[in-house]
Design an enzyme around this catalytic site. Structure first.
Site, PDB file in Angstrom:
ATOM      1  N   CYS A1009       0.838  -1.205   0.000  1.00 54.90           N
ATOM      2  CA  CYS A1009       0.000   0.000   0.000  1.00 54.90           C
ATOM      3  C   CYS A1009       0.867   1.247   0.000  1.00 54.90           C
ATOM      4  O   CYS A1009       1.910   1.296   0.655  1.00 54.90           O
ATOM      5  CB  CYS A1009      -0.905   0.051   1.230  1.00 54.90           C
ATOM      6  SG  CYS A1009      -1.821  -1.459   1.569  1.00 54.90           S
ATOM      7  N   CYS A1010       0.433   2.234  -0.740  1.00 61.53           N
ATOM      8  CA  CYS A1010       0.950   3.591  -0.595  1.00 61.53           C
ATOM      9  C   CYS A1010      -0.251   4.529  -0.681  1.00 61.53           C
ATOM     10  O   CYS A1010      -1.391   4.099  -0.472  1.00 61.53           O
ATOM     11  CB  CYS A1010       2.016   3.906  -1.646  1.00 61.53           C
ATOM     12  SG  CYS A1010       1.421   3.952  -3.343  1.00 61.53           S
ATOM     13  N   LYS A1011      -0.027   5.766  -0.986  1.00 60.16           N
ATOM     14  CA  LYS A1011      -1.122   6.727  -0.973  1.00 60.16           C
ATOM     15  C   LYS A1011      -2.232   6.333  -1.939  1.00 60.16           C
ATOM     16  O   LYS A1011      -3.412   6.376  -1.596  1.00 60.16           O
ATOM     17  CB  LYS A1011      -0.582   8.122  -1.325  1.00 60.16           C
ATOM     18  CG  LYS A1011      -1.636   9.217  -1.330  1.00 60.16           C
ATOM     19  CD  LYS A1011      -0.994  10.553  -1.648  1.00 60.16           C
ATOM     20  CE  LYS A1011      -2.030  11.681  -1.667  1.00 60.16           C
ATOM     21  NZ  LYS A1011      -1.408  12.983  -1.983  1.00 60.16           N
TER      22      LYS A1011
END
Length: 1106
Positions: A1009-1011
């Site tokens: 996950c990232c933004k």
């Protein structure tokens, strides 16, 4: 008089394509000195008065100029007319008025605001003249003006001409390549379309066609030039005149015999037949840094190419049937020029059959690796079938729109490995949020009903109840509207990153996809690696100005403890207990009533065995019901509710409950009617605390009466008696009717009615007392409590959608692994989230949201059932803080499960989150900010991971781990992870790699996950995939970087060049990710500027978080 807004620089650029610059300067000098301007003015006035058909675009715009000193000229609405690169601004908004100003659209850029609420376009001039703001009446009108103004300049005209020239060249190439192609009349074309085409015989779940490419003896345009080549693949369907650009290979540099690692694959649902033609066009890239190889597997994408800096080398065409049926592999074709005459080399097309034996044949291809020649042998062994036909319905219910890529990489022993990469969307992106919102609506409606049924309350409490119900009704309406909007949604099956701020899609996760890598090695067992990619679960629409959930919840709880509201404080644990009691009531009361009815039905039919089983179920359920109310909270809540009734007067307690009560005695005497907190609730002298004990005990006595009666009835029928596990002693025989003659039903009916009445009285009292506890929670913090609940529901919904998707995919891929199934019902599954968020600016709030959302997943359990219909979508039951996800499997898949899972045993998951920021904002956070949040999150989740490992080793045999565990001991990996977390090293990505490795070795589910699950996520996933190929499948060390470039080519060089969203191609502004981030390179010019920048940044941060 006409006022011309012309600068000398603009006029120079307007005519520079016709005459030289010195001549223009001389002409302008004469032009203004001899005052011949009047003739030019008349011509322009005449042009401005022409009919509307002579103009490219016209309409009303509000005009405003921004001066250099920051002042703005008063906006005026004018009629505007565009002709070529001339923009006429009329005197007013009347269409027939005279022109007042002329703007030449040269050396200016058009800036269109991306905010949907903004309808303005700004013209910025390179000459330094004031910006010109043009405001339209609507968003669509603004967009059309922006397009028209952007294409009006001479530069836009040149781009159009170049685009048309490239299109003409490609049309010529396509016509020259099809030497024997003839035009088919429309009637014949219709007949051909209606005729049955020959389908390719492949497994339904696998791609229809896969092949690899390699060129030999390419001819360079110049003798000394080293070629940088790639192959463009185009598809021509039978009976169609047009072609569809499908995909491209990577660019291979510096050789005339390029071997392309990127293959070509057609997904299962792609319409390809044996009669389909495939065209291969080889290009030479002059400058790789400037070239953008545009790729797409979408058949609808047929627009002209926009890439530059390449030259055509040669092309060839073949039918799919020729490749499939050819006995000679590879299929060697000649590359010819556009006229079909000259040969520029050959291209080898090798059919790839992953999962089929190549009958011992090998293709020796020589490639250049750092100047050394090595023979790479392409051979395959028969792998296990990872996806059978019976499993397809489950996958098709969860995944859709797969995008496949094929690679072939050399191993360290000079063999070929085949790698198939697949990215699929998940239908659960919208299904899970809609299921959750429906449950929230039912739960909130039931809560509001319970509050209304509290009965008569004193005026203070009654007003409080009315206020709470009013706010709850507003929140309930919000949930209902959200569900209605999701029901109307008809777009794609996932939420793109540019939609993360939309209110109607708050509950939907961002870019939820499955990233799957299937590896077929010549000497190793085939392997499947899955990673779920999703944007960090966070409430983007609500924003992060005040932080995320972790900070907001801590602040909220502190304010509740010190609140001045006239309400009773209950701890979060007691509030959760109250919700659990209410849930038990709603679940157990109907079960007891149902079992009592079954008991009476068995008695009416005089069935001893059925009567015995019905009594056993009734006894077990009633005992659970009784034990659910063995809690001091219910007693104290009943007392508090009694004091809230009208006319109740509190008296001084005889015995204080604790020190807090003692310290408050004096104030209680002065204000006897003041409501006190739970930790100092007084004992009312007139309240009979034993009344609840009597009501509660009546349930057990009533059950004992029924048991004794059934024992007597069965004893008379010579049946063995039934013993109960209830701790209460059976009633004496004189309390039970001694008359056993007659019908069993008549003997048991009054006893079951008594049991139901006793349970009903307990339920009424317990439900009212627990509803009163929830009333205190809501009343103490309106409306913050409901807002926080909404935010937590949003974050949890996004996290749960990804978890359910990952669980189903993991279950599907490991269904035949008995060790995994044993681990599933004995221990549970580890779910590892890899976070790439920085601890700077808004991403701090995102990380706080994500940490709470993933922690809430600990309360989720799974249950696997056999599907009774074709609907295989999961079903969610439960309430906030306690959800059960029912996964439905087809009959043949369900039969493979252990008996424990078949019987409905609940399956647990253990989510852990490890976060390491890797972008430029994290650099600022580590140097000038605070990374304590990241360190705390990693340390807490390390402890959770150790607890799971301890549980795993205690309950599972060692042979249940994957075969390649022996390379690294899990205990050593955990110790290494602990050391890296304690080291507090900047951007320590080793934490990510260790956590992912431990997860895979524990049969866990992997998330990245990232933004927005785009750039950072794609970089992490591709690096992880190549590292797995190197460490587990012997990828050749000299090909690691090239393999990494191939996997990233679609993100860095492909069609994604023109968009920032790898899934949707959504255009966004090229602006810094944070308003406080300044280009550091500019500040390095002067140390004084750097100091000023640091001071300003710290001031902004302090102002923001105070």
């Amino acid at each position: 008089m006409l006022q011309l807004a012309l600068s000398a620089e603009k006029i120079l650029l307007t005519f520079n394509q016709f005459v030289s610059i010195p001549l223009i300067i001389h002409f302008l000098f004469i032009f203004f000195t001899i005052s011949q301007m009047q003739y030019n003015v008349k011509e322009l006035i005449s042009l401005a008065r022409r009919p509307s058909s002579c103009f490219d675009k016209e309409g009303k715009l509000t005009i405003c100029r921004m001066l250099r000193d920051g002042k703005c000229i008063e906006p005026r609405e004018r009629w505007c007319r565009l002709k070529g690169n001339l923009l006429f601004l009329m005197k007013n908004k009347n269409k027939c008025c005279e022109a007042a100003e002329l703007v030449i659209l040269e050396r200016c850029c058009v800036v269109e605001f991306r905010n949907k609420a903004d309808v303005s376009v700004v013209l910025k001039f390179q000459s330094g003249e004031p910006d010109l703001y043009l405001e339209a009446a609507s968003r669509s009108d603004c967009e059309s003006w922006a397009v028209a103004l952007g294409e009006a300049s001479s530069e836009g005209l040149r781009n159009k001409i170049e685009q048309l020239q490239r299109l003409i060249m490609e049309i010529k190439e396509e016509r020259a390549a099809d030497e024997v192609h003839q035009f088919i009349p429309s009637a014949q074309a219709d007949n051909l379309a209606e005729s049955k085409l020959t389908n390719l015989q492949r497994t339904v779940s696998e791609p229809k066609l896969e092949f690899s490419l390699a060129c030999k003896d390419l001819v360079a345009p110049t003798r000394d030039r080293k070629l940088n080549t790639f192959v463009q693949i185009t598809v021509v369907q039978p009976g169609e005149q047009s072609s569809t650009r499908y995909t491209s290979t990577e660019i291979v540099e510096g050789t005339r015999d390029p071997l392309f690692l990127t293959g070509v694959t057609f997904p299962p649902d792609y319409p390809i037949y044996e009669e389909t033609k495939i065209k291969l066009t080889v290009y030479d890239v002059k400058d790789k840094s400037q070239d953008t190889v545009r790729t797409s597997i979408l058949a609808e994408q047929k627009e002209p190419r926009t890439d530059t800096g390449r030259s055509f080398l040669g092309c060839t065409t073949f039918k799919v049937g020729d490749l499939v049926k050819s006995k000679e592999q590879p299929l060697t074709l000649s590359l010819r020029s556009t006229d079909g005459g000259k040969t520029f080399g050959t291209i080898d097309v090798s059919l790839v059959k992953m999962g089929e034996t190549e009958n011992g044949e090998a293709d020796h291809i020589t490639t250049d690796v750092q100047g050394q020649k090595c023979a790479l042998v392409y051979e395959c062994t028969s792998p296990e079938n990872t996806s059978s036909k019976d499993n397809l319905p489950l996958l098709n219910a969860v995944l859709k729109n797969p995008i496949c890529k094929l690679y072939r990489f050399p191993t360290s022993d000079n063999k070929w490995m085949c790698v198939r990469e697949q990215m699929s969307e998940s239908t659960l992106s919208f299904h899970i949020p809609k299921e959750l919102i429906s449950l929230h609506i039912k739960e909130d409606m039931r809560r509001n009903q319970d509050l209304n049924e509290l009965g008569e309350l004193a005026p203070h409490w009654d007003n409080m109840r009315k206020s709470v119900i009013s706010h709850c009704d507003q929140m309930l309406t919000l949930y209902q509207n959200m569900l209605a909007e999701l029901g109307k949604y008809t777009g794609s099956s996932f939420k793109s990153s540019c939609s993360k701020g939309e209110k109607t899609l708050e509950f939907v996760p961002i870019n939820l996809h499955l990233q799957r890598m299937y590896v077929h090695s010549p000497r190793l067992k085939d392997a499947l690696y899955d990673v779920i990619t999703v944007g960090a679960p966070a409430a983007h629409f609500q924003g992060f100005k005040n932080g995320g959930l972790q900070k907001l919840l801590n602040k909220f709880e502190a304010e509740r403890r010190n609140t001045g509201y006239q309400c009773i404080y209950y701890s979060p644990e007691n509030t959760a207990k109250a919700k659990e009691v209410l849930s038990s009531i709603n679940h157990l009361q109907p079960l007891i009533s149902s079992h009592a009815d079954l008991l009476l039905n068995s008695a009416r039919q005089h069935l001893p065995d059925s009567l015995k089983n019905s009594l056993k179920m009734l006894s077990e359920t009633t005992e659970l019901f009784v034990h659910a109310f063995k809690d001091q909270l219910i007693r104290s809540a009943l007392l508090a509710l009694y004091t809230a009734r009208p006319g109740c007067v509190l008296k001084k307690p005889t015995v204080p409950r604790n020190s807090a009560e003692e310290s408050g005695d004096q104030s209680n005497q002065e204000h006897p009617s003041q409501i006190k907190r739970q930790d100092s609730i007084p004992h009312h002298s007139e309240y009979d605390e034993e009344e609840w004990d009597r009501v509660w005990a009546n349930v057990g006595k009533s059950l004992n009466c029924i048991i004794a009666m059934v024992d007597r009835l069965l004893e008379k029928d010579n049946m063995p008696s039934i013993t109960t596990e209830n701790g209460n002693d059976p009633l004496p025989a004189e309390h039970v009717t001694s008359h056993l003659s007659g019908d069993w039903y008549e003997q048991l009916y009054p006893l079951t009615v008594t049991l139901k009445d006793c349970i009903g009285e307990v339920v009424t009292r317990a439900k009212q007392s627990m509803s009163f506890v929830l009333l205190q929670e809501l009343a103490c913090s309106l409306p913050q409590c409901l807002i926080l609940t909404l935010r937590r529901d949003i974050v949890f919904s996004q996290a749960l959608a990804g978890l359910v998707c990952g669980f189903i995919i993991k279950l599907h891929s490991s269904l035949r692994d008995q060790g995994f199934l044993q681990q599933l019902h004995t221990v549970g599954l580890i779910v590892q989230y890899e976070g790439l968020l920085s601890t700077y600016s808004e991403e701090i709030g995102m990380l706080e949201d994500m940490a709470v959302g993933i922690s809430d997943l600990q309360k989720v359990m799974f249950k696997i059932t056999e599907a009774k219909s074709d609907d295989l979508l999961p079903i969610i039951t439960g309430r906030r803080g306690h959800y059960v996800i029912e996964i439905k499997l087809p009959g043949k898949m369900f039969e493979l499960l252990p008996q424990e899972i078949k019987e409905g045993k609940l399956l647990h998951v253990y989510p852990v989150l490890f976060n390491v920021g890797i972008n430029e904002q994290q650099t600022l956070a580590e140097r000038f900010g605070d990374t304590s949040l990241q360190e705390t999150v990693n340390q807490e989740n390390l402890e959770l991971l150790k607890e799971y490992y301890k549980l795993f080793t205690e309950k599972m045999p060692p042979d249940c781990l994957p075969h390649f565990q022996e390379q690294n001991d899990l205990k050593g990996l955990l110790e290494n992870l602990h050391q890296n977390i304690q080291a507090k090293k900047r951007k320590n990505v080793e934490i990510m790699w260790l956590a992912a490795t431990i997860c895979r070795k524990l049969n866990g589910i992997r998330f990245t996950c990232c933004k927005s699950a785009k750039d950072r996520t794609s970089m992490s996933v591709t690096l992880e995939q190549c590292s797995i190929l190197r460490d587990e499948h012997q990828l050749h060390k000299d090909f690691f970087i090239r393999a990494l470039d191939c996997m990233r080519s679609r993100q860095t060089q492909g069609a994604l060049n023109e968009s920032d969203d790898p899934e949707t191609g959504c255009l966004t502004d090229n602006k810094p990710t944070s308003r406080h981030f300044y280009p550091v390179a500019l500040l390095l010019v002067s140390s004084h500027l750097l100091v000023v920048w640091l001071i300003l940044s710290l001031a902004l941060l302090l102002a923001k978080y105070q």
